[in-house]
Design a protein around this motif. Structure first.
Motif: not given
Length: 163
Positions: A15-18, A41-49, A60-65, A75-85
């Motif tokens: 259900t994600s939106i890029g 449910l996987f929650i994975d927003y941190a890269l865009n947060d 927002a994360w607490e509301q969803m959890i 619920v399974i939370l995911l930390t972000p993947t890297p950003d080379l910058k």
């Protein structure tokens, strides 16, 4: 997962939106996510947060959890993947801070955690991350497989948390 647990029935609904961050996801969470009655449910927003404050992201994360847990969803939370910058070895970068917050939320709510950031941080000690990236802030197929393997490892080692 189906191969490892041959009697399981696994259906994946994305259900994600890029480009979406957690506040945007929280607004549509009940109507567009929980409507599917997910067991896990996987929650994975941190890269865009990074575009919103840590405080706003946390709300927002607490509301969803909380909404998912009220429904009975694991619920399974995911930390972000890297950003080379960003320097993945530094503790003061935005991604490092969001990762720390996601870990704290997993602990606070006693929910699952797949720590992608820590896994890539460890990998960075022996390999250049560019081979796992399609662009500076998005992982490629190899990077996605790396995260998928970590998720599978969670299912293998934490089966009681997802039953």
């Amino acid at each position: 997962v189906n191969d490892f647990y041959p009697y399981s029935v696994v259906n994946t609904i994305t259900t994600s939106i890029g480009g979406e961050q957690a506040e945007q996801g929280a607004k549509r969470f009940k109507d567009e996510v929980l409507i599917y009655k997910p067991d896990v449910l996987f929650i994975d927003y941190a890269l865009n947060d990074r575009g919103i404050s840590l405080e706003r992201a946390k709300i927002a994360w607490e509301q969803m959890i909380e909404e998912a847990m009220t429904y009975g969803t694991k619920v399974i939370l995911l930390t972000p993947t890297p950003d080379l910058k960003e320097d993945i070895t530094a503790d003061e970068t935005p991604l490092a801070k969001h990762s720390e917050q996601v870990r704290a939320l997993a602990k606070k709510y006693n929910v699952g955690l797949v720590d992608s950031y820590a896994i890539f941080r460890k990998l960075n000690a022996t390999e250049q991350l560019i081979g796992y990236m399609s662009q500076n802030n998005h992982i490629n197929q190899k990077g996605h497989q790396f995260v998928a393997d970590a998720i599978f490892e969670y299912f293998k080692t934490q089966p009681k948390r997802i039953e």
